[in-house]
Design a protein around this motif. Structure first.
Motif, short mmCIF file in Angstrom:
data_model
loop_
_atom_site.label_atom_id
_atom_site.label_comp_id
_atom_site.label_asym_id
_atom_site.label_seq_id
_atom_site.Cartn_x
_atom_site.Cartn_y
_atom_site.Cartn_z
N ARG A 125 0.82 -1.19 0.00
CA ARG A 125 0.00 0.00 0.00
C ARG A 125 0.86 1.25 0.00
NH1 ARG A 125 -1.53 4.00 2.32
NH2 ARG A 125 -3.63 4.84 2.24
N GLY A 126 1.93 1.25 0.79
CA GLY A 126 2.82 2.39 0.84
C GLY A 126 3.44 2.66 -0.51
N GLU A 127 3.80 1.59 -1.24
CA GLU A 127 4.38 1.74 -2.57
C GLU A 127 3.38 2.37 -3.53
OE1 GLU A 127 6.36 -1.05 -6.08
OE2 GLU A 127 5.94 -1.87 -4.10
N ALA A 128 2.10 1.94 -3.41
CA ALA A 128 1.07 2.50 -4.29
C ALA A 128 0.86 3.97 -4.01
CB ALA A 128 -0.25 1.73 -4.08
N VAL A 129 0.83 4.35 -2.72
CA VAL A 129 0.62 5.74 -2.37
C VAL A 129 1.78 6.60 -2.85
CG1 VAL A 129 0.40 7.34 -0.42
CG2 VAL A 129 -0.84 5.17 -0.41
N ALA A 130 2.97 6.05 -2.86
CA ALA A 130 4.15 6.82 -3.26
C ALA A 130 4.06 7.29 -4.71
CB ALA A 130 5.41 5.98 -3.07
N THR A 204 4.16 4.97 15.73
CA THR A 204 4.86 5.38 14.51
C THR A 204 4.12 4.86 13.29
OG1 THR A 204 6.97 5.31 15.68
CG2 THR A 204 7.05 5.27 13.27
N PRO A 205 3.84 5.71 12.28
CA PRO A 205 3.13 5.23 11.08
C PRO A 205 3.92 4.13 10.38
CG PRO A 205 3.19 7.63 11.15
CD PRO A 205 4.11 7.15 12.22
N VAL A 206 3.19 3.14 9.83
CA VAL A 206 3.85 2.04 9.13
C VAL A 206 4.15 2.40 7.68
CG1 VAL A 206 2.86 0.27 10.61
CG2 VAL A 206 1.62 0.98 8.55
N ASP A 207 3.53 3.44 7.15
CA ASP A 207 3.87 3.94 5.81
C ASP A 207 3.44 5.40 5.73
OD1 ASP A 207 1.14 4.20 4.75
OD2 ASP A 207 1.09 2.02 4.62
N GLY A 209 1.00 6.71 3.97
CA GLY A 209 -0.39 6.93 3.61
C GLY A 209 -1.15 7.67 4.70
N ILE A 210 -2.22 8.35 4.31
CA ILE A 210 -3.04 9.08 5.27
C ILE A 210 -3.64 8.13 6.30
CG2 ILE A 210 -5.16 10.44 5.55
CD1 ILE A 210 -2.82 12.04 4.46
N ALA A 211 -4.08 6.94 5.88
CA ALA A 211 -4.66 5.99 6.82
C ALA A 211 -3.66 5.59 7.89
CB ALA A 211 -5.18 4.76 6.08
N ALA A 212 -2.42 5.30 7.49
CA ALA A 212 -1.40 4.89 8.45
C ALA A 212 -1.05 6.04 9.40
CB ALA A 212 -0.15 4.41 7.71
N ARG A 213 -1.03 7.26 8.88
CA ARG A 213 -0.71 8.40 9.73
C ARG A 213 -1.85 8.70 10.71
NH1 ARG A 213 0.98 11.56 4.42
NH2 ARG A 213 0.88 13.51 5.61
N LEU A 214 -3.09 8.53 10.27
CA LEU A 214 -4.21 8.72 11.19
C LEU A 214 -4.23 7.61 12.25
CD1 LEU A 214 -6.74 10.18 12.12
CD2 LEU A 214 -8.05 8.86 10.44
N TRP A 215 -3.96 6.38 11.83
CA TRP A 215 -3.89 5.27 12.80
C TRP A 215 -2.88 5.60 13.91
CZ3 TRP A 215 -6.24 0.34 13.22
CH2 TRP A 215 -5.67 -0.49 14.18
N ALA A 216 -1.75 6.17 13.53
CA ALA A 216 -0.71 6.49 14.52
C ALA A 216 -1.19 7.52 15.53
CB ALA A 216 0.55 6.98 13.82
N GLY A 217 -2.18 8.31 15.16
CA GLY A 217 -2.75 9.26 16.10
C GLY A 217 -3.88 8.68 16.94
N ASP A 220 -1.89 2.99 19.95
CA ASP A 220 -0.55 2.95 20.54
C ASP A 220 0.29 1.79 20.03
OD1 ASP A 220 -1.84 0.83 21.70
OD2 ASP A 220 -1.68 1.57 23.77
N ARG A 221 -0.10 1.21 18.91
CA ARG A 221 0.61 0.07 18.33
C ARG A 221 0.42 0.13 16.82
NH1 ARG A 221 -4.26 -0.70 19.60
NH2 ARG A 221 -5.65 -2.05 18.41
N PRO A 222 1.28 -0.49 16.04
CA PRO A 222 1.09 -0.50 14.58
C PRO A 222 -0.07 -1.41 14.19
CG PRO A 222 2.99 -1.83 15.18
CD PRO A 222 2.56 -1.14 16.44
N PRO A 223 -0.72 -1.13 13.05
CA PRO A 223 -1.83 -1.97 12.61
C PRO A 223 -1.34 -3.20 11.88
CG PRO A 223 -1.50 -0.22 11.03
CD PRO A 223 -0.50 0.01 12.14
N THR A 224 -2.17 -4.24 11.87
CA THR A 224 -1.93 -5.35 10.95
C THR A 224 -2.36 -4.91 9.56
OG1 THR A 224 -4.14 -6.30 11.19
CG2 THR A 224 -2.45 -6.96 12.83
N PRO A 225 -1.93 -5.60 8.50
CA PRO A 225 -2.40 -5.25 7.16
C PRO A 225 -3.93 -5.26 7.05
CG PRO A 225 -0.51 -6.70 7.01
CD PRO A 225 -0.87 -6.64 8.46
N THR A 226 -4.59 -6.21 7.71
CA THR A 226 -6.05 -6.28 7.66
C THR A 226 -6.67 -5.08 8.35
OG1 THR A 226 -6.03 -8.69 7.57
CG2 THR A 226 -8.06 -7.65 8.32
N GLN A 227 -6.11 -4.69 9.49
CA GLN A 227 -6.64 -3.53 10.20
C GLN A 227 -6.47 -2.25 9.39
OE1 GLN A 227 -4.36 -3.94 13.83
NE2 GLN A 227 -6.06 -4.90 14.94
#
Length: 420
Positions: A125-130, A204-207, A209-217, A220-227
């Protein structure tokens, strides 16, 4: 599958609240246009034209009601239970990153790149967003966002933090009055990036993407790919919902040539109402009660006794299911060991008994926040940040028109006093 842009005679009659014969009377008077159906014998009617006629007929029919009908190329809401962004099924688009779908709403682009169509892992997903246009805020915008956030109390909900950031950002943008579509889209990327990056980070965001950055806010833990996929889908499905009151508020501001930040802020103000985006928080709070051990029977019985609806159920427009709720709840899947542990299905069954209302998007967002153990207020945070994309889409579309909102009021107050 039938085309939701068209209605049969029976469907048109139902929408208008008349008999089929009256529909043809409207045709004979020139109020409706009859088109031949695919079999060349039946009739069909353009939904937009029927809805405009229905809105005219309703004026004055409901005390205090105000009906506004506008043409739009952004979103088609089929009350039977379908939602489309620029003619594309929103639940299918929910498999793509939020950024791509926002670009689609702003410029009718963004879904034609080589982004993922199946479930991606976080790295994919991070590669696609890039490959998309940069979704970053410049240093001046980030500095403003961090300063205003630092002044807020520690327990300020994320949705309120977004509003404060959006209100402050125009001071850092000397080109905010550029209202060309490409310029507004660029403003939108920076606005959303500054809003999400201004949140205090819990992880810390895992990539990028906006979703990963919002998750980090929110976690308190990184998401799984499914999450992360479910989180991204929830942002996409939050993006727009036709002419909701927040979209109308943004359009009114844009019609007066407010800059894009102020137009979005107008929409966010309306979105904060308890009968709009604020209802998401009510659904999250209710599900948090269930996760804490409250029984479904007690929770539902208390609301019935108070004459209050159960948050997260029913919809003012959908006569069938809410497709956004179905999509997110399907991505959450069964969670036998999770905080709700089957109570969500029990709640849906209890509220839906005897033909009761079905789950709506508020319930799905609340379930996402509680199931994933996110910080309180995270459900509304997803809804508000996602809806910023749609508010910007409505702003871009409204800038094409000259100032066109000047309603008139009928004065019913005290008679004017004669001059003494």
């Amino acid at each position: 599958m039938s085309d939701p842009r068209w209605l049969t005679t029976e469907q048109a009659a139902q929408l208008l609240g008349v008999k089929a014969a009256t529909v043809y009377a409207y045709v004979s008077r020139g109020q409706l246009t009859r088109h031949r159906g695919g079999d060349r014998r039946s009739s069909r009617f353009e939904r937009a034209e029927v809805e405009r006629l229905a809105a005219r007929a309703r004026r004055g029919g409901r005390a205090g009601a105000l009906d506004v009908v506008l043409d739009t190329e952004l979103t088609l809401l089929d009350p039977a239970g379908r939602l489309y962004f620029r003619g594309r099924d929103a639940t299918t688009l929910a498999a793509r990153p939020f950024e791509q779908v926002a670009e689609l709403l702003w410029t009718d682009a963004g879904t034609h790149s080589s982004g993922p169509t199946d479930e991606p892992g976080a790295g994919e997903r991070g590669e696609a967003v890039a490959h998309e246009a940069a979704w970053v805020a410049d240093e001046a915008m980030l500095a403003v966002a961090h300063r205003v956030q630092a002044a807020l109390p520690a327990g300020t909900p994320p949705a309120d933090r977004f509003r404060v950031t959006v209100a402050a950002l125009p001071t850092s943008d000397p080109f905010r009055y550029d209202q060309r579509p490409a310029a507004v889209a660029a403003t939108g990327r920076g606005l959303i990036a500054a809003a999400v990056d201004g949140l205090p980070r819990r992880s810390t965001p895992v990539d990028d993407g906006i979703a990963a950055r919002l998750w980090a806010g929110c976690a308190d833990r990184p998401p799984t790919p499914t999450q992360l996929r479910a989180f991204d889908a929830a942002l996409v499905l939050s993006a727009d919902h036709e002419l909701a009151v927040s979209a109308l508020a943004a359009r009114v501001a844009a019609s007066a040539r407010a800059d894009p930040y102020l137009a979005v802020l107008a929409g966010l103000a309306a979105l904060g109402g308890g009968l709009h985006g604020g209802s998401v928080g009510a659904a999250e709070g209710m599900l948090a009660e269930l996760a804490a051990g409250r029984t479904v029977a007690d929770l539902v019985a208390d609301r019935l006794a108070a004459g209050a609806p159960v948050p997260g159920f029913g919809h003012a427009v959908y006569t069938g299911t809410d497709p956004r709720a179905e999509a997110v709840l399907r991505l959450l899947g069964p969670d036998p060991g999770g905080p709700l542990a089957g109570r969500l299905d029990e709640l849906v069954a209890a509220v839906g008994r005897h033909g009761g209302p079905r789950p709506n998007f508020d319930l799905a967002l609340g379930a996402l926040a509680v199931t994933y153990g996110l910080a309180p207020g995270s459900a509304e945070a997803v809804f508000v940040l996602g809806r910023c994309a749609g508010l910007l889409g409505h702003t871009i579309e409204e800038y094409r028109h000259r100032f066109r909102f000047r309603p008139r009021a009928v004065y019913v107050g005290a008679a004017p006093c004669p001059e003494q």
